[in-house]
Scaffold this active site. Sequence first.
Site, PDB file in Angstrom:
ATOM      1  CG  ASN A 100      55.315   6.146  53.430  1.00  0.00           C
ATOM      2  OD1 ASN A 100      55.590   5.258  54.223  1.00  0.00           O
ATOM      3  ND2 ASN A 100      56.211   6.692  52.642  1.00  0.00           N
TER       4      ASN A 100
ATOM      5  CG  HIS B 225      56.972   7.177  57.685  1.00  0.00           C
ATOM      6  ND1 HIS B 225      57.073   7.647  56.397  1.00  0.00           N
ATOM      7  CD2 HIS B 225      56.502   8.218  58.421  1.00  0.00           C
ATOM      8  CE1 HIS B 225      56.702   8.919  56.347  1.00  0.00           C
ATOM      9  NE2 HIS B 225      56.341   9.286  57.568  1.00  0.00           N
TER      10      HIS B 225
ATOM     11  CG  ASP C  15      58.852   6.277  45.026  1.00  0.00           C
ATOM     12  OD1 ASP C  15      59.565   7.241  44.690  1.00  0.00           O
ATOM     13  OD2 ASP C  15      57.638   6.213  44.750  1.00  0.00           O
TER      14      ASP C  15
END
Length: 216
Positions: free
Chosen positions: A73, A78, A109
């Site tokens: 990220n 993103h 996640d």
Amino acid sequence: MNTLASVSAAAAPLLAGWSVHTLLLRRRIARIRLDPLTGLPGRAQFTTSARRDLRAPGAVVVLLDLDGFKAVNDTHGHAAGDAVLTAVGDRLQTWAALLGGSAGRLGGDEFAATAVIPDSARRPFELRELDEVLCSPVPFRGAELTVGASIGAFAVAGLPAPALDLALRRADEAMYAAKRTGGGWRIAEGPIPEMTTTNGRRTGRPGTTAPAGGRR
């Protein structure tokens, strides 16, 4: 009979319209229960399907989260992170479906799955395959994104009755053990939890505060 036939004919469009409305409503509710990014069931819907799956002999509960996801990220943005989560969701769902189970995204996640693996000798092979699949590079805008995975599993065969909460707790402990040694997979042995909890969750998980002197 003519009157009844007329009433039935008049009511038919209304009934048909209501049936269509009901079908659309059910589909809308089903979509709400799915994670909008990966299309996997969210926590509530996964819990429902997992409790059903645990009735099968040889059922296994799997819990996992990604290692190095924040770096993806931070480095690529993103959109890249979303691509990784989507790929992981697809791969996990395929793996679970091939083994008679189901998959879900619990948030962030973190993912969960069930699988039916009656032969205990095959569980390490199946988990190793899952680890390899999840860690395969994800193509993204001409680049290849790589993350690791920490996977914990628990077979419910040793429980007197299928208990999803306990199975997830033991799988979570195995996942944490895998993460502490650099990722990969671990299988929790036995139903007795090995780690302390805070507010019903393993101490050290996000949203908990470790008590003084507690295990982390």
